[in-house]
Enzyme design. Structure first.
Site, PDB file in Angstrom:
ATOM      1  N   GLY A 146       0.648  -1.320   0.375  1.00  0.00           N
ATOM      2  CA  GLY A 146      -0.216   0.122   0.278  1.00  0.00           C
ATOM      3  C   GLY A 146       0.955   1.269  -0.285  1.00  0.00           C
ATOM      4  CG  LEU A 176       6.366   1.309   1.819  1.00  0.00           C
ATOM      5  CD1 LEU A 176       6.251   1.587   0.308  1.00  0.00           C
ATOM      6  CD2 LEU A 176       7.614  -0.526   1.858  1.00  0.00           C
TER       7      LEU A 176
END
Length: 192
Positions: free
Chosen positions: A45, A107
């Protein structure tokens, strides 16, 4: 085009993102770039704030959770079959069900993974890249991925869901990410 991932500590990650007006930007091109950026960093995502854009848009592809040689058919999450989507101007209408823990990562916050509790079901309204409106319900890992990315467009990070003790334990690691004192195999942009 692969964008650098914005690191923890950048103010864009704390902004409540704004809706995208139809025709104001090329959402198809942006979604392609976001998928390319996400895949390059091995993510499932990616929200627009994570590439420095305070826009209410995120992309998801949960299919990698169902892949792998050692994954038995019974272990596959049915919510992730064909689960590759673009969510624009999303609004969560309802979250329901028992909260369950799952080890999340991000991330923008590399090398940190912690259990986060989230409801098992989500109902969400959004528009796609053609600005067609959808209202859909998700469960399992699909719901979790959506909730995690939706948090990003509201300026919330997964670490905000942790206990004060856990947050204190991560303080130095988070400070190192902000300073760029980490090793990742994708390009990142650190706060100045």
């Amino acid at each position: 085009m692969i964008y650098p991932i914005v690191a923890y500590g950048d103010s864009v990650l704390r902004k409540v993102a704004v809706d995208i007006e139809k025709g104001s930007i090329d959402v198809k091109k942006l979604s392609e770039d976001m998928f390319e950026t996400m895949y390059n960093a091995s993510g499932v995502g990616l929200a627009a704030p994570q590439i420095g854009l305070a826009l209410r848009m995120f992309v998801v592809d949960g299919r990698p959770f169902n892949e792998g040689e050692d994954l038995d058919e019974r272990d596959k999450d049915p919510s992730l079959v064909d689960f590759k989507k673009v969510f624009i101007n999303a609004e969560i209408l309802e979250e329901d069900g028992d909260e369950w823990a799952f080890e999340e990562g991000c991330l923008s916050i590399p090398n940190i993974r912690e259990d986060v509790y989230r409801p098992e079901f989500v109902k969400i309204k959004y528009v796609d890249v053609d600005f067609n409106e959808h209202i859909e319900e998700y469960e399992g890992l699909a719901a979790r991925i959506i909730q995690h990315e939706y948090d990003h467009i509201d300026g919330i990070l997964f670490t905000d869901h942790l206990s004060p003790v856990k947050k204190r334990m991560l303080k130095n690691k988070l400070a190192n990410i902000t300073k760029g004192n980490i090793k990742v195999d994708y390009k990142m942009k650190f706060p100045k």
